[in-house]
Design a protein around this motif. Sequence first.
Motif: not given
Ligand SMILES: [Zn+2]
Length: 96
Positions: A28, A54, A58, A61
């Motif tokens: 992150c 990512h 996630c 994010c």
């Molecule tokens: Zn993340």
Amino acid sequence: MRSNPVLSAAATGTRCRSRERKGKAMNCKECADKLDRFVDRELNSTEVLELQLHLESCPDCQEHYEFEAELKRLVRHSCDCDTPPAFREKMRQLLT
Ligand SMILES: [Zn+2]
């Protein structure tokens, strides 16, 4: 024979390393570091791919990215006219 301990040590080392590399290509913090440049389209294609990967996995994010992208769009949109007070209020809420 000494081949056995050497072999097993090498095998363990390899397994550990390859698993780590596959498991988390980007964390992150790295994602947040690159988000700015991602929104500005300043990343190369490899970085873009890693970042997108990512973001897909996630939600935190992803939210961050959507906010950055929205911010950029609004800033670009309202270059010399005033920022709407509602937006400014929303921004303050999100930033604090
Ligand atoms: Zn993340």
